[in-house]
Design a protein around this motif. Structure first.
Motif, PDB file in Angstrom:
ATOM      1  N   LEU A 149     -20.252 -43.384 -28.704  1.00 42.25           N
ATOM      2  CA  LEU A 149     -18.447 -42.906 -28.808  1.00 42.25           C
ATOM      3  C   LEU A 149     -18.646 -44.147 -30.211  1.00 42.25           C
ATOM      4  CD1 LEU A 149     -15.936 -43.378 -26.062  1.00 42.25           C
ATOM      5  CD2 LEU A 149     -17.414 -40.921 -27.099  1.00 42.25           C
ATOM      6  N   GLU A 155     -19.813 -43.197 -37.842  1.00 45.04           N
ATOM      7  CA  GLU A 155     -20.265 -41.576 -39.141  1.00 45.04           C
ATOM      8  C   GLU A 155     -18.909 -40.803 -39.182  1.00 45.04           C
ATOM      9  OE1 GLU A 155     -25.102 -40.854 -36.596  1.00 45.04           O
ATOM     10  OE2 GLU A 155     -22.719 -39.441 -36.078  1.00 45.04           O
ATOM     11  N   ARG A 156     -18.016 -40.632 -38.238  1.00 43.78           N
ATOM     12  CA  ARG A 156     -17.002 -40.140 -38.739  1.00 43.78           C
ATOM     13  C   ARG A 156     -15.665 -40.738 -39.822  1.00 43.78           C
ATOM     14  NH1 ARG A 156     -13.194 -36.586 -36.062  1.00 43.78           N
ATOM     15  NH2 ARG A 156     -15.198 -35.917 -34.886  1.00 43.78           N
ATOM     16  N   LEU A 206     -10.533 -40.514 -33.892  1.00 42.70           N
ATOM     17  CA  LEU A 206     -11.602 -39.433 -33.286  1.00 42.70           C
ATOM     18  C   LEU A 206     -10.032 -37.989 -32.493  1.00 42.70           C
ATOM     19  CD1 LEU A 206     -14.629 -40.636 -31.968  1.00 42.70           C
ATOM     20  CD2 LEU A 206     -15.171 -39.701 -33.928  1.00 42.70           C
ATOM     21  N   GLN A 231     -20.895 -44.307 -32.136  1.00 47.49           N
ATOM     22  CA  GLN A 231     -21.692 -43.812 -33.279  1.00 47.49           C
ATOM     23  C   GLN A 231     -20.683 -43.072 -33.702  1.00 47.49           C
ATOM     24  OE1 GLN A 231     -25.075 -41.608 -31.954  1.00 47.49           O
ATOM     25  NE2 GLN A 231     -25.621 -40.949 -33.552  1.00 47.49           N
ATOM     26  N   GLN A 232     -20.134 -41.969 -33.053  1.00 40.73           N
ATOM     27  CA  GLN A 232     -19.529 -40.992 -33.277  1.00 40.73           C
ATOM     28  C   GLN A 232     -18.286 -41.421 -34.179  1.00 40.73           C
ATOM     29  OE1 GLN A 232     -20.716 -37.843 -32.520  1.00 40.73           O
ATOM     30  NE2 GLN A 232     -22.026 -38.381 -32.155  1.00 40.73           N
ATOM     31  N   LEU A 237     -21.793 -32.608 -27.813  1.00 38.96           N
ATOM     32  CA  LEU A 237     -20.748 -32.963 -28.133  1.00 38.96           C
ATOM     33  C   LEU A 237     -19.537 -33.544 -26.972  1.00 38.96           C
ATOM     34  CD1 LEU A 237     -19.526 -34.431 -31.182  1.00 38.96           C
ATOM     35  CD2 LEU A 237     -19.684 -32.384 -31.539  1.00 38.96           C
ATOM     36  N   ARG A 282     -17.861 -35.336 -25.849  1.00 46.64           N
ATOM     37  CA  ARG A 282     -15.249 -35.228 -26.269  1.00 46.64           C
ATOM     38  C   ARG A 282     -14.645 -35.630 -24.404  1.00 46.64           C
ATOM     39  NH1 ARG A 282     -16.687 -30.312 -30.610  1.00 46.64           N
ATOM     40  NH2 ARG A 282     -16.103 -32.128 -32.660  1.00 46.64           N
ATOM     41  N   PHE A 319     -11.775 -36.457 -29.793  1.00 44.17           N
ATOM     42  CA  PHE A 319     -12.288 -36.956 -28.200  1.00 44.17           C
ATOM     43  C   PHE A 319     -10.779 -37.325 -27.367  1.00 44.17           C
ATOM     44  CE2 PHE A 319     -16.114 -36.920 -31.001  1.00 44.17           C
ATOM     45  CZ  PHE A 319     -17.043 -37.245 -30.361  1.00 44.17           C
ATOM     46  N   SER A 324     -24.745 -40.557 -41.658  1.00 42.14           N
ATOM     47  CA  SER A 324     -25.016 -40.949 -40.012  1.00 42.14           C
ATOM     48  C   SER A 324     -25.384 -42.352 -40.411  1.00 42.14           C
ATOM     49  CB  SER A 324     -26.412 -39.872 -40.471  1.00 42.14           C
ATOM     50  OG  SER A 324     -27.100 -40.398 -41.314  1.00 42.14           O
ATOM     51  N   ASP A 331     -27.208 -28.965 -28.603  1.00 40.82           N
ATOM     52  CA  ASP A 331     -26.167 -30.362 -29.844  1.00 40.82           C
ATOM     53  C   ASP A 331     -24.951 -30.133 -28.984  1.00 40.82           C
ATOM     54  OD1 ASP A 331     -28.469 -31.656 -29.906  1.00 40.82           O
ATOM     55  OD2 ASP A 331     -28.217 -30.798 -32.125  1.00 40.82           O
TER      56      ASP A 331
END
Length: 396
Positions: free
Chosen positions: A209, A215-216, A146, A211-212, A185, A189, A149, A221, A181
């Motif tokens: 974090l 998913e990335r 990420l 989860q993000q 987000l 970040r 982030f 999801s 949203d």
């Protein structure tokens, strides 16, 4: 007053036994305490004490469900009290407004509960599945996955730190106060550690974090990852992210005691941040039943397999559950009682949920309650600890 309870006879799914070093994926069945290698009188006391938690004008919980066992045998399966008892909370009387009889809903074995932070266990398993597949490094930096982030990247936070709550991130962010949203987000970040990484500080932000990141990494999801990687293979058909009609009611959620004004909640996630995120969050949002959670516990006790399904290999279950635990808390007497001490793992949830699995004795304990109905109170885990102690003393 206590409500009607039910002792079910319908076994759910499968489980294990780990006697003599051999792991078995035999399916769970409801049977006698003696068949489970448990003392009958101690298991009766466990069920009786859980029923007592729902009795009186100001009970510990409006309703509760307990499922406990050893090996492939469920020896305790009891429901007590009410899934819905109150229509509102009266702050002047500091008491719930009793629902008329027709509007009440008795607790049953099959009642789903808002799991609250037990959701973290499923997010953690989803992460360890990626570690097993080699797509995620346990000690890799979050910024490698990420890079946008920027705060986590700048401080070199790692996947292990997120899973062990040693990132230094503060306990929560007020995402429920964000306008949309995009703002939520951006808050994630830009969130930097509040303390030096390395010290344990329990934080919902860690799982948000994670989860993000998942998913990335996967392009899917979190709800899909949990469904396809955990609940569907294990046959946990009652476990899903909300909404969940028919779930046990939680709180008459209003300021100033809550962080949002939503009224009496039933079937909608209680956690305000998970609600703001649409009900799917790494730290909260799942609903489930005690029977389904028994399957989850047996799977981990059997080394990651359950019947024909395999969600993790034994080495990666060890990675998940070995001290200090990845997502799981390990050996915590404050809610495990005497089950703690030799590697018992589990978690609690703010709404009144908890589970413990103990590989040393091959036992599991699920205690689900709606302790925040009609409103949240200072946490009291003494009943959970007593239940853990009762089960440990039942082991022959």
């Amino acid at each position: 007053m206590g409500g009607p309870g039910g002792r079910g006879q319908r076994p759910r799914g499968g489980g294990l036994t780990a006697r003599g070093g051999q792991l078995s994926t035999a399916r769970l069945r409801v049977d006698t305490p003696e068949r489970a290698g448990l003392d009958r009188e101690e298991t009766r006391r466990l069920a009786r004490e859980v029923r007592a938690l729902t009795a009186g004008d100001r009970p510990w919980a409006a309703g509760a469900v307990v499922v406990a066992g050893r090996g492939p045998v469920i020896a305790v399966r009891e429901a007590a009290g009410w899934a819905v008892r109150y229509t509102a909370y009266d702050p002047e009387a500091d008491a719930g407004v009793e629902a008329p009889p027709a509007a009440r809903a008795p607790m049953s074995i099959d009642t789903p509960f808002d799991l609250a932070s037990l959701t973290k266990l499923f997010t953690s398993v989803a992460a360890v599945q990626q570690i097993e597949r080699g797509t995620l490094g346990i000690d890799a930096r979050v910024g490698a996955y990420l890079p946008d982030f920027h705060a986590a990247a700048a401080h070199g936070l790692t996947v292990r730190q997120l899973l062990t709550h040693t990132s230094g991130l503060r306990p929560e962010l007020p995402l429920y106060d964000c306008a949309d949203d995009a703002e939520r987000l951006e808050r994630l970040r830009s969130e930097a550690p509040a303390t030096e990484p390395g010290r344990h500080v329990y934080s919902d932000v860690n799982l948000l974090l994670l989860q993000q990141l998942l998913e990335r990494l996967t392009g899917r999801s979190l709800d899909v990852l949990v469904r396809d990687g955990i609940t569907r293979p294990l046959g946990m058909t009652s476990t899903r992210f909300g909404p969940c009609p028919g779930a046990a009611a939680t709180e008459d959620q209003r300021r100033p005691w809550a962080k949002a004004d939503r009224g009496m909640l039933r079937g909608e996630v209680h956690d305000e941040n998970a609600w703001a995120l649409g009900g799917v969050a790494g730290h909260a949002g799942l609903f489930s039943t005690a029977d389904d959670l028994a399957v989850f516990c047996r799977t981990l006790l059997s080394g990651g397999s359950y019947g024909p399904a395999r969600i993790l290999g034994p080495d990666f279950v060890d990675l998940l559950l070995a001290p200090p635990g990845l997502g799981f808390a390990v050996d915590q007497p404050w809610f495990m009682g005497e089950l703690a001490g030799r590697g018992a793992a589990g978690h609690t949830g703010f709404t009144g949920t908890s589970l413990v699995l103990d590989r040393a004795t091959d036992t599991f304990l699920i205690l689900l309650a709606n302790t925040v109905h009609p409103r949240r109170r200072p946490p009291d885990s003494a009943p959970r600890a007593r239940a853990g102690t009762r089960l440990r003393r039942a082991v022959r």
